[in-house]
Scaffold this motif. Structure first.
Motif, PDB file in Angstrom:
ATOM      1  N   VAL A   1      -9.375   1.914  -6.330  1.00 48.73           N
ATOM      2  CA  VAL A   1      -8.130   0.801  -5.657  1.00 48.73           C
ATOM      3  C   VAL A   1      -8.688  -0.226  -6.076  1.00 48.73           C
ATOM      4  CG1 VAL A   1      -8.396   2.829  -3.606  1.00 48.73           C
ATOM      5  CG2 VAL A   1     -10.884   1.345  -3.706  1.00 48.73           C
ATOM      6  N   TRP A   2      -9.784  -1.019  -6.450  1.00 48.35           N
ATOM      7  CA  TRP A   2     -10.216  -2.418  -7.231  1.00 48.35           C
ATOM      8  C   TRP A   2     -10.201  -2.360  -8.705  1.00 48.35           C
ATOM      9  CZ3 TRP A   2     -13.561   1.912  -6.021  1.00 48.35           C
ATOM     10  CH2 TRP A   2     -14.761   3.010  -5.997  1.00 48.35           C
ATOM     11  N   ARG A   3      -8.954  -1.250  -9.254  1.00 46.68           N
ATOM     12  CA  ARG A   3      -8.270  -1.732 -10.542  1.00 46.68           C
ATOM     13  C   ARG A   3      -7.357  -2.240  -9.692  1.00 46.68           C
ATOM     14  NH1 ARG A   3      -7.778  -1.894 -14.673  1.00 46.68           N
ATOM     15  NH2 ARG A   3      -6.606  -0.060 -15.392  1.00 46.68           N
ATOM     16  N   ALA A   4      -6.737  -1.171  -8.693  1.00 50.41           N
ATOM     17  CA  ALA A   4      -5.254  -1.822  -8.136  1.00 50.41           C
ATOM     18  C   ALA A   4      -5.206  -3.421  -8.183  1.00 50.41           C
ATOM     19  CB  ALA A   4      -4.588  -0.740  -8.281  1.00 50.41           C
TER      20      ALA A   4
ATOM     21  N   ALA B   1       1.124  -1.428  -0.056  1.00 53.31           N
ATOM     22  CA  ALA B   1       0.246   0.181  -0.142  1.00 53.31           C
ATOM     23  C   ALA B   1       1.011   1.027   0.071  1.00 53.31           C
ATOM     24  CB  ALA B   1      -0.652  -0.044   0.709  1.00 53.31           C
ATOM     25  N   ARG B   2       2.374   0.777   0.838  1.00 53.85           N
ATOM     26  CA  ARG B   2       2.927   2.186   0.805  1.00 53.85           C
ATOM     27  C   ARG B   2       3.537   2.897  -0.692  1.00 53.85           C
ATOM     28  NH1 ARG B   2       7.371   2.333   0.997  1.00 53.85           N
ATOM     29  NH2 ARG B   2       7.765   0.411   1.954  1.00 53.85           N
ATOM     30  N   ILE B   3       4.153   1.435  -0.705  1.00 50.87           N
ATOM     31  CA  ILE B   3       4.516   1.995  -2.876  1.00 50.87           C
ATOM     32  C   ILE B   3       3.908   1.984  -3.260  1.00 50.87           C
ATOM     33  CG2 ILE B   3       5.422  -0.450  -4.481  1.00 50.87           C
ATOM     34  CD1 ILE B   3       6.882  -1.966  -2.488  1.00 50.87           C
ATOM     35  N   LEU B   4       2.671   1.519  -3.361  1.00 53.25           N
ATOM     36  CA  LEU B   4       1.710   1.985  -4.354  1.00 53.25           C
ATOM     37  C   LEU B   4       0.999   3.603  -4.809  1.00 53.25           C
ATOM     38  CD1 LEU B   4       1.371  -0.578  -5.458  1.00 53.25           C
ATOM     39  CD2 LEU B   4      -1.133  -0.676  -5.621  1.00 53.25           C
ATOM     40  N   GLU B   5       1.258   4.440  -3.035  1.00 51.43           N
ATOM     41  CA  GLU B   5       0.706   5.862  -2.734  1.00 51.43           C
ATOM     42  C   GLU B   5       1.743   7.093  -3.060  1.00 51.43           C
ATOM     43  OE1 GLU B   5      -0.222   9.053   0.953  1.00 51.43           O
ATOM     44  OE2 GLU B   5       0.292   6.581   1.746  1.00 51.43           O
TER      45      GLU B   5
ATOM     46  N   PRO C   1      -4.209   6.969  -3.850  1.00 48.51           N
ATOM     47  CA  PRO C   1      -4.235   8.853  -3.509  1.00 48.51           C
ATOM     48  C   PRO C   1      -3.593   7.910  -1.639  1.00 48.51           C
ATOM     49  CG  PRO C   1      -7.109   8.085  -3.945  1.00 48.51           C
ATOM     50  CD  PRO C   1      -5.941   7.158  -4.416  1.00 48.51           C
ATOM     51  N   ASN C   2      -3.773   7.014  -1.235  1.00 44.75           N
ATOM     52  CA  ASN C   2      -4.017   6.576   0.007  1.00 44.75           C
ATOM     53  C   ASN C   2      -3.716   5.503   0.404  1.00 44.75           C
ATOM     54  OD1 ASN C   2      -5.412   6.748   3.771  1.00 44.75           O
ATOM     55  ND2 ASN C   2      -4.874   8.566   2.732  1.00 44.75           N
ATOM     56  N   SER C   3      -2.767   5.524   0.975  1.00 42.86           N
ATOM     57  CA  SER C   3      -2.070   3.898   1.383  1.00 42.86           C
ATOM     58  C   SER C   3      -3.436   3.621   2.839  1.00 42.86           C
ATOM     59  CB  SER C   3      -0.736   3.739   2.179  1.00 42.86           C
ATOM     60  OG  SER C   3      -0.782   4.681   2.916  1.00 42.86           O
ATOM     61  N   THR C   4      -3.167   3.691   3.652  1.00 39.52           N
ATOM     62  CA  THR C   4      -4.594   3.809   4.802  1.00 39.52           C
ATOM     63  C   THR C   4      -5.741   2.741   4.500  1.00 39.52           C
ATOM     64  OG1 THR C   4      -2.695   5.363   6.041  1.00 39.52           O
ATOM     65  CG2 THR C   4      -5.506   3.865   6.797  1.00 39.52           C
ATOM     66  N   VAL C   5      -6.626   3.630   3.359  1.00 37.68           N
ATOM     67  CA  VAL C   5      -7.929   3.559   2.710  1.00 37.68           C
ATOM     68  C   VAL C   5      -7.353   1.906   1.789  1.00 37.68           C
ATOM     69  CG1 VAL C   5      -9.940   4.350   1.585  1.00 37.68           C
ATOM     70  CG2 VAL C   5      -8.538   5.937   2.686  1.00 37.68           C
ATOM     71  N   PHE C   6      -6.274   2.059   1.569  1.00 39.59           N
ATOM     72  CA  PHE C   6      -6.607   1.179   0.188  1.00 39.59           C
ATOM     73  C   PHE C   6      -6.403  -0.311   0.787  1.00 39.59           C
ATOM     74  CE2 PHE C   6      -3.258  -1.659  -2.643  1.00 39.59           C
ATOM     75  CZ  PHE C   6      -3.899  -1.702  -3.532  1.00 39.59           C
ATOM     76  N   ARG C   7      -5.327  -0.057   2.163  1.00 40.96           N
ATOM     77  CA  ARG C   7      -5.178  -1.358   3.106  1.00 40.96           C
ATOM     78  C   ARG C   7      -6.313  -2.158   3.541  1.00 40.96           C
ATOM     79  NH1 ARG C   7      -1.492   1.442   6.263  1.00 40.96           N
ATOM     80  NH2 ARG C   7      -2.896   1.531   7.889  1.00 40.96           N
ATOM     81  N   TYR C   8      -7.177  -0.921   3.964  1.00 41.80           N
ATOM     82  CA  TYR C   8      -8.425  -1.185   4.866  1.00 41.80           C
ATOM     83  C   TYR C   8      -8.690  -1.664   3.443  1.00 41.80           C
ATOM     84  CZ  TYR C   8      -7.789   0.106   9.203  1.00 41.80           C
ATOM     85  OH  TYR C   8      -6.688   0.899  10.860  1.00 41.80           O
ATOM     86  N   TYR C   9      -9.591  -1.649   2.734  1.00 40.29           N
ATOM     87  CA  TYR C   9      -9.995  -2.089   1.458  1.00 40.29           C
ATOM     88  C   TYR C   9      -9.313  -3.167   0.795  1.00 40.29           C
ATOM     89  CZ  TYR C   9     -12.325  -3.167  -3.197  1.00 40.29           C
ATOM     90  OH  TYR C   9     -12.344  -3.578  -4.303  1.00 40.29           O
ATOM     91  N   LEU C  10      -8.259  -3.670   1.171  1.00 38.60           N
ATOM     92  CA  LEU C  10      -7.760  -5.378   0.129  1.00 38.60           C
ATOM     93  C   LEU C  10      -8.196  -6.226   1.975  1.00 38.60           C
ATOM     94  CD1 LEU C  10      -4.187  -4.278  -0.395  1.00 38.60           C
ATOM     95  CD2 LEU C  10      -6.245  -5.020  -2.467  1.00 38.60           C
ATOM     96  N   ARG C  11      -7.927  -5.825   2.980  1.00 34.70           N
ATOM     97  CA  ARG C  11      -8.454  -6.497   4.308  1.00 34.70           C
ATOM     98  C   ARG C  11      -9.395  -6.918   4.121  1.00 34.70           C
ATOM     99  NH1 ARG C  11      -4.672  -3.852   8.818  1.00 34.70           N
ATOM    100  NH2 ARG C  11      -2.221  -4.724   8.649  1.00 34.70           N
ATOM    101  N   TYR C  12     -10.255  -5.817   3.882  1.00 32.34           N
ATOM    102  CA  TYR C  12     -11.977  -5.596   3.616  1.00 32.34           C
ATOM    103  C   TYR C  12     -12.327  -6.701   2.596  1.00 32.34           C
ATOM    104  CZ  TYR C  12     -16.702  -4.281   2.178  1.00 32.34           C
ATOM    105  OH  TYR C  12     -18.492  -5.363   1.755  1.00 32.34           O
TER     106      TYR C  12
END
Length: 380
Positions: A127-130, A87-91, A97-108
């Motif tokens: 985030v769903w495309r990534a 998530a940090r690398i992609l941000e 745009p935000n690693s925290t939101v992306f990280r929680y999305y992946l966990r969800y």
């Protein structure tokens, strides 16, 4: 109530018959406790609602950032990288745009078993495309040897074929023609009897060594990219938004793509097209006639405008039977979201900026704009 200079207690005043209430000062009634509690809860509810809307908007923008996706780029995921690392690398790379939101999305979504390697991603991705790209696995072959292929907006299938062959010397002309004529799959928005005209998304594609020799694979990728963008802009809702089928909206978008020279004009050109369709007027769009006659740049003659062809929208009403070019995202969005206005005409005047059109409601106004177009030798 009489004034008491000493501030002492005064009994309540009782009005007798004939007394005028306006001659007296009255104390307002005290608001009941229940009323004050209701008002306070109401104000608190409004504050909570506004705050929740702001938070939701902020999260939505981090899940699906506004604007188009940026150019492709190669992102390397190292061996042993955790979800937090990815998530940090992609941000850092500008993919999300935000690693925290992306990280929680992946966990969800319970997604996180990603392979190490090089991935071909885009800047400013949802985030769903990534996530889907990461789940598909790293790009095959050495990325440093990849080819970047540009497919421009507004090209016909014939022009697109020529552009691909110019950029990919490894492609075989016959194999590419066969893949375009008989693709391995069809777009979700493509009617059964139609061709791929307008259904291949114009974009920049990064090809590895294997894909650079596989004509059909690139065609499939361009179809999938069109469907992806079409889904994102809401093409499936076209009957509810503009009263046309999704494929008809692609046709409108292709006309916009060929006519608009600046982004600000796209939604206005869409409105002119819909106004003319609603009034039963011929669209009178030169680009459609050029497509019919395969005259991409030569001046049209009066005999050209009289040709008997379903794409000649000068001598018949309604839309042409299919797209005349490959529309980009901006034209698809304009076709789905036309501007408000009663315009029936437009002519290029380069006012206020080069490429701008002047939009008119009446024919008299349009004649004035055409006169400016001719005076400036802009092709009218």
């Amino acid at each position: 109530m009489s004034d008491d200079p000493k501030g002492g207690y005064q009994p309540p005043v009782i009005l007798s018959e004939g007394d005028d209430p306006q001659d007296w000062d009255w104390l307002p009634r005290r608001t009941s406790t229940l009323t004050r509690v209701v008002i306070l809860l109401g104000l608190l509810g409004v504050v909570v609602l506004i705050a929740s809307l702001l938070i939701k908007g902020w999260i939505d923008d981090r899940l699906d950032p506004p604007g188009e996706e940026g150019p492709e780029l190669v992102v390397s995921i190292p061996q042993g990288a955790s979800i937090n690392d990815i998530a940090r690398i992609l941000e850092d790379e500008g993919v999300v745009p935000n690693s925290t939101v992306f990280r929680y999305y992946l966990r969800y979504k319970d997604a996180g078993d990603f392979q190490a390697g090089n991935y071909i991603l885009n800047e400013n991705m949802a985030v769903w495309r990534a996530k889907d790209v990461l789940l598909a696995g790293p790009a095959s072959g050495p990325v440093e040897d990849s080819l970047r292929v540009l497919v421009a907006e507004g090209l016909t299938l014939v022009q697109m074929q020529s552009q691909l062959l110019d950029q990919l010397p490894t492609f075989d002309a016959d194999e590419l023609a066969r893949a375009l004529a008989f693709p391995p799959l069809r777009s979700d928005y493509q009617p059964p009897t139609s061709t791929l005209e307008g259904m291949l998304f114009p974009d920049t594609y990064l090809l590895d060594a294997a894909t650079a020799e596989d004509e059909a694979a690139l065609v499939v990728r361009m179809i999938n990219q069109f469907d992806l963008v079409a889904d994102e802009v809401g093409l499936d809702a076209a009957p509810e938004t503009v009263g046309l089928s999704p494929y008809e909206v692609v046709i409108v978008a292709s006309l916009i793509e060929k006519e608009a020279l600046i982004d600000e004009d796209r939604a206005k050109i869409a409105r002119v097209i819909y106004n003319r369709l609603g009034l039963g007027m011929p669209l009178q769009i030169d680009a459609a006639v050029r497509y019919a006659l395969n005259k991409p740049s030569e001046p049209l003659t009066l005999s050209d405008l009289r040709v008997d062809n379903p794409y000649n929208v000068y001598n018949r009403t309604g839309l042409p039977p299919g797209p005349i070019a490959a529309p980009g995202r901006a034209s698809l969005e304009a076709a789905l979201n036309p501007a408000d206005g009663f315009w029936q005409f437009y002519a290029r005047t380069d006012d206020p900026v080069p490429g701008a059109h002047t939009f008119s409601v009446t024919f008299e106004e349009h004649e004035e704009a055409v006169a400016i177009c001719r005076e400036k030798d802009l092709g009218c």
